[in-house]
Scaffold this motif. Sequence first.
Motif, PDB file in Angstrom:
ATOM      1  N   LEU A  37       0.861  -1.184   0.000  1.00  0.00           N
ATOM      2  CA  LEU A  37       0.000   0.000   0.000  1.00  0.00           C
ATOM      3  C   LEU A  37       0.896   1.232   0.000  1.00  0.00           C
ATOM      4  N   VAL A  38       0.764   2.075  -1.024  1.00  0.00           N
ATOM      5  CA  VAL A  38       1.511   3.325  -1.113  1.00  0.00           C
ATOM      6  C   VAL A  38       0.610   4.454  -0.623  1.00  0.00           C
ATOM      7  N   VAL A  39       1.019   5.115   0.450  1.00  0.00           N
ATOM      8  CA  VAL A  39       0.249   6.231   1.015  1.00  0.00           C
ATOM      9  C   VAL A  39       1.043   7.500   0.745  1.00  0.00           C
ATOM     10  N   GLU A  40       0.653   8.214  -0.302  1.00  0.00           N
ATOM     11  CA  GLU A  40       1.431   9.361  -0.774  1.00  0.00           C
ATOM     12  C   GLU A  40       0.503  10.336  -1.488  1.00  0.00           C
ATOM     13  N   ASP A  41       0.527  11.635  -1.065  1.00  0.00           N
ATOM     14  CA  ASP A  41      -0.369  12.619  -1.676  1.00  0.00           C
ATOM     15  C   ASP A  41       0.243  13.298  -2.894  1.00  0.00           C
ATOM     16  N   ASP A  42       1.527  13.084  -3.148  1.00  0.00           N
ATOM     17  CA  ASP A  42       2.174  13.615  -4.345  1.00  0.00           C
ATOM     18  C   ASP A  42       1.895  12.640  -5.484  1.00  0.00           C
ATOM     19  N   ALA A  43       0.989  13.017  -6.383  1.00  0.00           N
ATOM     20  CA  ALA A  43       0.529  12.094  -7.423  1.00  0.00           C
ATOM     21  C   ALA A  43       1.660  11.646  -8.345  1.00  0.00           C
ATOM     22  N   ARG A  44       2.565  12.552  -8.691  1.00  0.00           N
ATOM     23  CA  ARG A  44       3.653  12.185  -9.599  1.00  0.00           C
ATOM     24  C   ARG A  44       4.583  11.166  -8.960  1.00  0.00           C
ATOM     25  N   GLN A 101      -7.947   7.251   3.947  1.00  0.00           N
ATOM     26  CA  GLN A 101      -8.008   6.182   2.958  1.00  0.00           C
ATOM     27  C   GLN A 101      -7.048   5.043   3.321  1.00  0.00           C
ATOM     28  N   ALA A 102      -5.911   5.389   3.878  1.00  0.00           N
ATOM     29  CA  ALA A 102      -4.951   4.362   4.279  1.00  0.00           C
ATOM     30  C   ALA A 102      -5.534   3.455   5.357  1.00  0.00           C
ATOM     31  N   LEU A 103      -6.218   4.048   6.321  1.00  0.00           N
ATOM     32  CA  LEU A 103      -6.789   3.270   7.413  1.00  0.00           C
ATOM     33  C   LEU A 103      -7.982   2.433   6.956  1.00  0.00           C
ATOM     34  N   ALA A 104      -8.603   2.813   5.844  1.00  0.00           N
ATOM     35  CA  ALA A 104      -9.748   2.072   5.322  1.00  0.00           C
ATOM     36  C   ALA A 104      -9.353   1.071   4.238  1.00  0.00           C
ATOM     37  N   ALA A 105      -8.076   1.055   3.856  1.00  0.00           N
ATOM     38  CA  ALA A 105      -7.626   0.209   2.752  1.00  0.00           C
ATOM     39  C   ALA A 105      -7.617  -1.270   3.151  1.00  0.00           C
ATOM     40  N   PRO A 106      -7.716  -2.188   2.185  1.00  0.00           N
ATOM     41  CA  PRO A 106      -7.650  -3.624   2.472  1.00  0.00           C
ATOM     42  C   PRO A 106      -6.306  -4.008   3.078  1.00  0.00           C
ATOM     43  N   ASP A 107      -6.276  -5.176   3.710  1.00  0.00           N
ATOM     44  CA  ASP A 107      -5.044  -5.665   4.309  1.00  0.00           C
ATOM     45  C   ASP A 107      -3.953  -5.816   3.251  1.00  0.00           C
ATOM     46  N   CYS A 108      -2.707  -5.601   3.660  1.00  0.00           N
ATOM     47  CA  CYS A 108      -1.576  -5.736   2.754  1.00  0.00           C
ATOM     48  C   CYS A 108      -0.385  -6.270   3.532  1.00  0.00           C
ATOM     49  N   ASP A 109       0.727  -6.486   2.838  1.00  0.00           N
ATOM     50  CA  ASP A 109       1.929  -7.002   3.489  1.00  0.00           C
ATOM     51  C   ASP A 109       2.837  -5.890   3.990  1.00  0.00           C
ATOM     52  N   LEU A 110       2.786  -4.728   3.312  1.00  0.00           N
ATOM     53  CA  LEU A 110       3.683  -3.637   3.673  1.00  0.00           C
ATOM     54  C   LEU A 110       3.071  -2.310   3.260  1.00  0.00           C
ATOM     55  N   VAL A 111       3.319  -1.279   4.069  1.00  0.00           N
ATOM     56  CA  VAL A 111       2.834   0.072   3.772  1.00  0.00           C
ATOM     57  C   VAL A 111       4.032   0.997   3.582  1.00  0.00           C
ATOM     58  N   LEU A 112       4.039   1.727   2.464  1.00  0.00           N
ATOM     59  CA  LEU A 112       4.995   2.803   2.242  1.00  0.00           C
ATOM     60  C   LEU A 112       4.269   4.095   2.583  1.00  0.00           C
ATOM     61  N   LEU A 113       4.676   4.744   3.662  1.00  0.00           N
ATOM     62  CA  LEU A 113       3.869   5.797   4.276  1.00  0.00           C
ATOM     63  C   LEU A 113       4.565   7.151   4.268  1.00  0.00           C
ATOM     64  N   ASP A 114       3.974   8.105   3.559  1.00  0.00           N
ATOM     65  CA  ASP A 114       4.424   9.496   3.615  1.00  0.00           C
ATOM     66  C   ASP A 114       3.896  10.111   4.906  1.00  0.00           C
ATOM     67  N   LEU A 115       4.689  10.980   5.527  1.00  0.00           N
ATOM     68  CA  LEU A 115       4.238  11.600   6.777  1.00  0.00           C
ATOM     69  C   LEU A 115       3.444  12.875   6.542  1.00  0.00           C
ATOM     70  N   GLY A 116       3.686  13.571   5.430  1.00  0.00           N
ATOM     71  CA  GLY A 116       3.010  14.849   5.181  1.00  0.00           C
ATOM     72  C   GLY A 116       1.709  14.681   4.419  1.00  0.00           C
ATOM     73  N   LEU A 117       0.733  14.071   5.035  1.00  0.00           N
ATOM     74  CA  LEU A 117      -0.553  13.820   4.370  1.00  0.00           C
ATOM     75  C   LEU A 117      -1.496  15.009   4.573  1.00  0.00           C
TER      76      LEU A 117
END
Length: 218
Positions: free
Chosen positions: A4-11, A35-51
């Motif tokens: 799961l990629v959690v990132e607000d920078d679309a590019r 959206q990250a907290l509501a997303a389906p289960d995954c193996d790993l999350v790549l998480l941006d802090l500046g959401l």
Amino acid sequence: MEILVVEDDARLADALCVALHRRGYGVTHVGTGEQALAAPDCDLVLLDLGLPDMDGLAVCKQLQERSDVAVIVLTARGEERDRVLGLRTGADDYLVKPFSMAELTARIEAVLRRHRPRPAGPVTVGTLRIDTEARQVHIGAEPVALRPKEYELLVVLARQAGAVVPRQRLIMEVWRSTWPGAARTLEVHVGSLRGKIAAAGRIEAVHGVGYRYDVRDA
């Protein structure tokens, strides 16, 4: 493996998703903490802090409270105090932007190795029996001597007997890598393993997809 990629920078998110897909991962992208907290289960999350809706550390904390999913923080916050806070919040790793895909891939592989679950119970498929605690394989009453990677490959295939297991999943779970050269190594190990377990079942190649273990007819 699902990321799961959690990132607000679309590019940046698009570039990450494309690169991860090329390395054989399944990828879902969201742009907010909600959206990250509501997303389906995954193996790993790549998480941006500046959401845009909440701090990424709060997202990390909530993810860790409800599951044991692996989390790698991707952020521009590079100060030591920020890294320490991120790791203490529950992140498994902390990568400061900008970064290379080579480094990110290495971090992903390392984190997934640490999170790889222990085998859960024995596997029995037809006359094939795998004792995952002792790492022993039998066909009927006869023991089968396997090399370590042959054993791990057989466990993955036997657990999914009758189903096609994608090549990239086999490479990731057995070699813990997305290195393209591992495809040839996989083929060699499958060829060797086929002969050793032929009395119990057969490993069939499904062109362009992966391999399937089927029980041999009596």
